[in-house]
Write a protein that holds these residues in place. Structure first.
Motif, PDB file in Angstrom:
ATOM      1  N   ASP A 185      36.943  29.827 -18.776  1.00 33.48           N
ATOM      2  CA  ASP A 185      36.491  28.484 -19.119  1.00 33.48           C
ATOM      3  C   ASP A 185      37.683  27.552 -19.308  1.00 33.48           C
ATOM      4  O   ASP A 185      38.607  27.849 -20.083  1.00 33.48           O
ATOM      5  CB  ASP A 185      35.666  28.507 -20.414  1.00 33.48           C
ATOM      6  N   PHE A 186      37.645  26.439 -18.602  1.00 31.40           N
ATOM      7  CA  PHE A 186      38.605  25.355 -18.787  1.00 31.40           C
ATOM      8  C   PHE A 186      37.837  24.102 -19.204  1.00 31.40           C
ATOM      9  O   PHE A 186      36.686  23.904 -18.798  1.00 31.40           O
ATOM     10  CB  PHE A 186      39.366  25.046 -17.489  1.00 31.40           C
ATOM     11  N   LEU A 187      38.485  23.264 -19.976  1.00 37.54           N
ATOM     12  CA  LEU A 187      37.914  21.956 -20.294  1.00 37.54           C
ATOM     13  C   LEU A 187      38.778  20.905 -19.629  1.00 37.54           C
ATOM     14  O   LEU A 187      39.980  20.819 -19.889  1.00 37.54           O
ATOM     15  CB  LEU A 187      37.868  21.718 -21.812  1.00 37.54           C
ATOM     16  N   LEU A 188      38.155  20.141 -18.741  1.00 39.76           N
ATOM     17  CA  LEU A 188      38.853  19.055 -18.065  1.00 39.76           C
ATOM     18  C   LEU A 188      38.632  17.780 -18.882  1.00 39.76           C
ATOM     19  O   LEU A 188      37.496  17.393 -19.143  1.00 39.76           O
ATOM     20  CB  LEU A 188      38.348  18.907 -16.635  1.00 39.76           C
ATOM     21  N   VAL A 189      39.730  17.154 -19.285  1.00 44.20           N
ATOM     22  CA  VAL A 189      39.680  15.986 -20.177  1.00 44.20           C
ATOM     23  C   VAL A 189      40.385  14.819 -19.494  1.00 44.20           C
ATOM     24  O   VAL A 189      41.585  14.893 -19.210  1.00 44.20           O
ATOM     25  CB  VAL A 189      40.367  16.291 -21.527  1.00 44.20           C
ATOM     26  N   ASN A 190      39.653  13.754 -19.231  1.00 48.55           N
ATOM     27  CA  ASN A 190      40.225  12.569 -18.602  1.00 48.55           C
ATOM     28  C   ASN A 190      40.438  11.471 -19.644  1.00 48.55           C
ATOM     29  O   ASN A 190      39.517  11.114 -20.379  1.00 48.55           O
ATOM     30  CB  ASN A 190      39.318  12.056 -17.489  1.00 48.55           C
ATOM     31  N   LYS A 240      35.018  26.042 -14.261  1.00 48.28           N
ATOM     32  CA  LYS A 240      35.535  27.369 -13.935  1.00 48.28           C
ATOM     33  C   LYS A 240      36.052  27.334 -12.499  1.00 48.28           C
ATOM     34  O   LYS A 240      35.516  26.616 -11.653  1.00 48.28           O
ATOM     35  CB  LYS A 240      34.428  28.433 -14.016  1.00 48.28           C
ATOM     36  N   PHE A 241      37.087  28.101 -12.246  1.00 47.38           N
ATOM     37  CA  PHE A 241      37.568  28.287 -10.883  1.00 47.38           C
ATOM     38  C   PHE A 241      37.012  29.603 -10.361  1.00 47.38           C
ATOM     39  O   PHE A 241      37.096  30.631 -11.039  1.00 47.38           O
ATOM     40  CB  PHE A 241      39.098  28.318 -10.839  1.00 47.38           C
ATOM     41  N   GLU A 242      36.456  29.573  -9.156  1.00 46.93           N
ATOM     42  CA  GLU A 242      35.858  30.780  -8.572  1.00 46.93           C
ATOM     43  C   GLU A 242      36.393  30.959  -7.151  1.00 46.93           C
ATOM     44  O   GLU A 242      36.464  30.007  -6.367  1.00 46.93           O
ATOM     45  CB  GLU A 242      34.335  30.652  -8.542  1.00 46.93           C
ATOM     46  N   LEU A 243      36.755  32.186  -6.808  1.00 47.98           N
ATOM     47  CA  LEU A 243      37.315  32.491  -5.492  1.00 47.98           C
ATOM     48  C   LEU A 243      36.213  32.893  -4.513  1.00 47.98           C
ATOM     49  O   LEU A 243      35.351  33.698  -4.840  1.00 47.98           O
ATOM     50  CB  LEU A 243      38.328  33.633  -5.616  1.00 47.98           C
ATOM     51  N   ASP A 244      36.256  32.302  -3.339  1.00 52.51           N
ATOM     52  CA  ASP A 244      35.343  32.695  -2.255  1.00 52.51           C
ATOM     53  C   ASP A 244      36.199  33.363  -1.186  1.00 52.51           C
ATOM     54  O   ASP A 244      36.959  32.704  -0.464  1.00 52.51           O
ATOM     55  CB  ASP A 244      34.639  31.465  -1.676  1.00 52.51           C
ATOM     56  N   PHE A 262      51.916  23.478 -19.162  1.00 48.17           N
ATOM     57  CA  PHE A 262      52.304  24.145 -20.404  1.00 48.17           C
ATOM     58  C   PHE A 262      51.508  25.440 -20.524  1.00 48.17           C
ATOM     59  O   PHE A 262      50.620  25.713 -19.711  1.00 48.17           O
ATOM     60  CB  PHE A 262      52.049  23.218 -21.582  1.00 48.17           C
ATOM     61  N   PRO A 263      51.793  26.266 -21.510  1.00 50.00           N
ATOM     62  CA  PRO A 263      51.122  27.586 -21.583  1.00 50.00           C
ATOM     63  C   PRO A 263      49.603  27.526 -21.652  1.00 50.00           C
ATOM     64  O   PRO A 263      48.933  28.435 -21.158  1.00 50.00           O
ATOM     65  CB  PRO A 263      51.712  28.189 -22.865  1.00 50.00           C
ATOM     66  N   LYS A 264      49.022  26.489 -22.257  1.00 48.88           N
ATOM     67  CA  LYS A 264      47.569  26.448 -22.401  1.00 48.88           C
ATOM     68  C   LYS A 264      46.912  25.279 -21.668  1.00 48.88           C
ATOM     69  O   LYS A 264      45.689  25.173 -21.633  1.00 48.88           O
ATOM     70  CB  LYS A 264      47.195  26.362 -23.888  1.00 48.88           C
ATOM     71  N   ASN A 265      47.696  24.376 -21.103  1.00 54.22           N
ATOM     72  CA  ASN A 265      47.108  23.227 -20.411  1.00 54.22           C
ATOM     73  C   ASN A 265      48.054  22.666 -19.367  1.00 54.22           C
ATOM     74  O   ASN A 265      49.279  22.821 -19.462  1.00 54.22           O
ATOM     75  CB  ASN A 265      46.718  22.132 -21.415  1.00 54.22           C
ATOM     76  N   LEU A 324      42.945  25.413 -20.910  1.00 48.02           N
ATOM     77  CA  LEU A 324      42.398  26.764 -20.937  1.00 48.02           C
ATOM     78  C   LEU A 324      41.791  27.015 -22.315  1.00 48.02           C
ATOM     79  O   LEU A 324      42.485  26.971 -23.337  1.00 48.02           O
ATOM     80  CB  LEU A 324      43.493  27.790 -20.647  1.00 48.02           C
ATOM     81  N   LEU A 325      40.501  27.283 -22.345  1.00 46.58           N
ATOM     82  CA  LEU A 325      39.820  27.557 -23.607  1.00 46.58           C
ATOM     83  C   LEU A 325      39.971  29.027 -23.978  1.00 46.58           C
ATOM     84  O   LEU A 325      40.134  29.890 -23.108  1.00 46.58           O
ATOM     85  CB  LEU A 325      38.347  27.186 -23.494  1.00 46.58           C
TER      86      LEU A 325
END
Length: 879
Positions: A92-97, A123-127, A219-222, A248-249
């Motif tokens: 889970d990621f939180l996108l913040v604009n 979320k990022f998902e691989l196809d 950075f390490p978390k964002n 990154l949550l």
């Protein structure tokens, strides 16, 4: 898809299930671990022949400028690539604009640096077949118990949606990461992950050849990307710099705490499915920071000893803040420490100056909570926060401090306290005096960023006359037991009372609420906490100092005990004291605003502020008519949810309106300052000078339309149905208004201009509202929704407007958003309600009276009566 599963019953452990099987088929079979390194390399070489993917060095060349962090970001000439580790797939990621820089056109609309306008859970998902990386979004609002049969249905009915896709460019060097080009979502080509102009309500999209990526950091978390986006609309070009944070949550969300309507916190909806239910469980999760004791301090904490949290709440003050206000803003932040001690934590909240020369520090970075100082003409401040929707955890806060908020403070302080505090009379306050007010606003806004909503019912806990007591105000502090009320400054205290503690402060309710929301325990899930949380509220259930009164719709305020801008437990009593002070101020307007050689603009604006304060008092009083005290009782309490305002209070409210508003006092209509300037209202087109007769005619009309609005009359009819003769009825009100508005007519006396316009306004309101009630009804939704794009997308938490009335050139209060307001529905079947009958009956009664007074000698009064008779007969279709 990854299923978010939160336990649905009290005995369940709180957990997130992320055990979906991930596809490793297709061209990436070689990513499976092998025992032999040589075999891995052979498979890799074989598989690369079957794909269009380039080698890593062909994409991320020696020209690349790279930023390493949670997502490695590579710039190769004009192209930008994300390199995502495979372990972050499905996380889970939180996108913040957020807005970073604005032009004049946006600034004037109140959109400034620091405003968070869009958040997405992604979320990022691989196809592996299509060689793509999908970006999926989902709502964390629903979850299902792991292992239950219903969870299979849950997975089928709550799938993630694909919001964007990126073609895979290559594998990472060690084949454990994926590289893809991301220009299109940051340079304005696509608005899938950043719909800036749509959210601002501006037509069109970004113009790509006028937009660009400015900067990237990781950075390490964002990770963050700064973009300059430009649009063209109606011949105007607007460029805005924005910052997109990808955060990154934590894999395990914070343990949530269930909200309770008796304590005012912002909340996040959550619905739980499980097999044992007979109905879907609906909860609200409290919005709050994650405060936990350090592992070595748990025993001491549980024993009641104050300990420092694992992670402090830190606010940084913008370097752009004028030096003389920085300490006051920091003091307003640090003042909350006393509340966190109630929750068992010391040094939990800290204010710091933002570093100036640290290249890694960026106020737009969600690692840092900022008090951002906005160079703007907006007279406002607000305190939104970024929240993890899975748990309600506050990740970061942004207090926006508009420069011109001081004009609002100066106006309130001078008009509300100038007669009892000589420091409040000047056009420009001493820095120390203004800093004291800034400290109050800072604390209020920080309260929002801690999760607290407005508590408009707090000020009702203080008896009106107690606000005139130095002993009481020194002991209790300020004007209300909560700084989250709009209790402003003490306008009740009179000269000679000796009251000095006249500014809102963090109070008893605030300290209790923070303790209730932030007290840590070692329970495994939020259901196990419920009894303890309820017990904390029950302890004070009958004490008005702990009462929470939600903010109401300003256009249809129901509960007079929870109003904005009011003081004390009786609107009429408090307002009469307030009017005494206003009457003292009016003769001083010229001397208080005097500047040698300057025009009278400041005097005109001050006079408009005084009239605005007078009208605010009037609106406080109006709410008592047909008012209902609202509460939130639960089983086991003896409270009532709905108590109609006492008959004597409602009758006194009408008397106040007749004496002080409808019969406008001459100290207001004939002020000497009108010889030098009319009341002046600021507007986007410039200052507007209002002739007094025009201004008061408009304000009269507002009062009458408010008194006669259908919801108010229907509440009065509800009261009559319930309480009979103990109720203040619509008939009672009409009779009292009739005797007051037409008192000169009844006596056969000549009417002046204000008398005539008052009668015309009243009759016009009767005619228009009864005609509207008889119009053909159309199907409408139960509760109208706001169409304003700002309300839809922005977490606007506080609006420090001088008046909740557009007449005075200020914003209509939008705090807490309509999502948090109490909805009590009274309005339906208007055509067959007694309200229409009462209005028609009053019109007939007025017509009969006026016909008897047509013999009056005064020509203006006689013509006025003839006109009113014709209007009434035309409206009622009488011949």
């Amino acid at each position: 898809m990854t299923v978010c599963i939160l336990g649905g019953m009290q005995e369940q452990a709180y957990a997130i299930n992320s055990n979906q099987q991930k596809s490793e088929a297709g061209i990436f079979k070689f990513l499976k671990k092998k025992d032999k390194k040589v075999e891995n390399e052979d498979v890799k070489d074989t598989e690369k022949k079957k794909t269009k993917l380039k080698n890593y060095d062909e994409v991320i060349t020696t020209e690349a400028i790279s930023k390493h962090g949670v997502i490695d970001i590579h710039r190769v000439k004009k192209d930008y690539y994300f390199e995502l580790d495979k372990n972050l797939l499905e996380r889970d990621f939180l996108l913040v604009n957020k807005i970073s820089k604005v032009p004049t056109e946006i600034n004037e609309l109140g959109f400034n640096k620091g405003i968070n306008y869009q958040n997405l859970l992604i979320k990022f998902e691989l196809d592996t077949i299509l060689e793509k990386v999908w970006v999926k979004t989902y709502k964390a609002t629903y979850s299902s118990k792991e292992g239950d049969a219903i969870t299979k249905s849950f997975e089928d009915n709550y799938i993630s949606s694909i919001r964007e896709s990126f073609d895979l460019s290559c594998l990472g060097k060690d084949s454990t990461s994926y590289v893809f080009k991301v220009n299109k979502v940051f340079d304005g080509s696509e608005k899938s992950l950043n719909d800036l102009f749509g959210i601002l309500g501006m037509p069109g999209s970004a113009v790509t050849n006028l937009s660009k990526i400015n900067e990237v950091k990781s950075f390490p978390k964002n990770a963050l990307v700064k973009s300059l986006l430009t649009t063209k609309a109606e011949g105007i070009t607007v460029s805005v710099e924005v910052t997109t944070n990808i955060v990154l949550l934590d894999e395990k969300p914070m343990k949530p705490r269930f909200a309770d309507k008796r304590v005012g916190f912002f909340s996040t909806k959550q619905f739980y499915f499980n097999d044992d239910q007979q109905a879907l469980e609906n909860r609200e999760l409290v919005t709050r920071w994650r405060l936990e004791p350090k592992e070595e301090d748990v025993k001491r904490y549980l024993a009641g000893e104050l300990v420092e949290p694992q992670k402090q709440i830190v606010y940084y003050v913008d370097p752009a803040t004028p030096a003389q206000w920085r300490q006051a803003i920091k003091d307003g932040i640090n003042d909350w420490q006393v509340a966190f001690e109630q929750a068992g934590f010391k040094n939990a909240i800290i204010a710091k100056d933002a570093p100036v020369n640290d290249p890694d520090f960026d106020g737009d970075d969600v690692r840092y909570s900022m008090v951002t100082y906005a160079a703007s003409s907006q007279a406002n401040a607000m305190g939104p926060s970024v929240v993890d929707p899975r748990s309600g955890e506050i990740i970061e806060a942004d207090i926006i401090w508009w420069h011109n908020v001081m004009t609002a403070l100066q106006s309130w302080i001078r008009i509300q306290t100038g007669v009892i505090d000589s420091r409040a009379r000047a056009n420009k306050f001493e820095d120390e005096h203004m800093a004291h007010a800034i400290r109050f606003v800072s604390s209020h806004e920080v309260g929002h960023t801690l999760g607290l909503m407005h508590n408009m019912g707090a000020s009702y806990a203080y008896p009106v006359d107690s606000l005139r007591s130095k002993t009481y105000t020194d002991k209790m502090g300020g004007t209300a037991p909560s700084i989250m009320d709009y209790a402003r400054f003490n306008y009740v205290a009179q000269p000679g009372d000796g009251v000095e503690n006249i500014t809102p402060q963090i109070g008893i309710y605030d300290i209790f609420a923070i303790g209730w929301a932030y007290k840590w325990n070692n329970k495994t899930n939020p259901w196990d906490e419920l009894n303890d949380q309820t017990a904390m509220i029950r302890k004070h259930e009958t004490d008005p100092l702990y009462h929470y009164g939600p903010q109401q719709d300003g256009k249809n305020t129901i509960d007079p005990s929870a109003q904005s801008e009011d003081l004390g437990d009786n609107s009429m009593h408090a307002s009469r004291y307030g009017l005494k002070n206003l009457r003292r101020i009016v003769p001083q307007v010229e001397s208080w605003t005097y500047e040698e050689g300057q025009d009278y603009e400041k005097a005109g604006k001050m006079m408009m502020g005084i009239i605005g304060q007078w009208f605010t008092y009037a609106n406080h009083v109006v709410t008592n008519v047909g008012g209902v005290y609202l509460d939130q009782p639960v089983y086991g309490e003896r409270k009532a949810a709905y108590n109609h305002v006492e008959k004597a209070k409602q009758k006194d409210a009408i008397k106040f309106l007749l004496d002080e508003v409808i019969d406008i006092p001459e100290w207001l209509t004939k002020a000497d300052i009108y010889n030098k300037t009319y009341p002046i209202k600021e507007s986007p087109i410039g200052d507007i000078e209002y002739a007094p007769t025009t201004l008061f005619r408009d304000l009269h009309a507002r009062i009458f339309y408010s008194l006669l609005q259908k919801e108010r009359l229907l509440r009065m009819l509800e009261n009559e149905a319930k309480n009979g003769d103990e109720a203040y009825t619509v008939a009672n009100m009409m009779n009292d208004l009739h005797k007051g508005i037409f008192k000169k007519t009844i006596k056969g006396l000549k009417l002046n201009v204000f008398d005539r316009q008052s009668q015309k306004n009243f009759i016009d309101a009767l005619i228009i509202t009864q005609n509207k009630a008889m119009e053909k009804t159309t199907k409408k939704t139960l509760h109208a929704s706001c169409s304003c794009s700002l309300h839809k997308h922005m977490p606007v938490l506080c609006d420090y407007s001088v008046r909740n009335d557009k007449m005075f050139g200020e914003k209509v209060d939008s705090d807490d958003s309509k999502n948090f307001q109490r909805n009590v529905f009274y309005s339906t079947m208007n055509r067959v309600s007694d309200a229409v009958s009462m209005k028609r009956g009053e019109l007939m009664k007025i017509r009969d009276l006026l016909k008897k007074r047509l013999v009056i000698k005064d020509e203006a009064t006689r013509y006025h009566y003839n006109d009113l008779i014709m209007r009434i007969e035309e409206a009622l279709n009488l011949k």
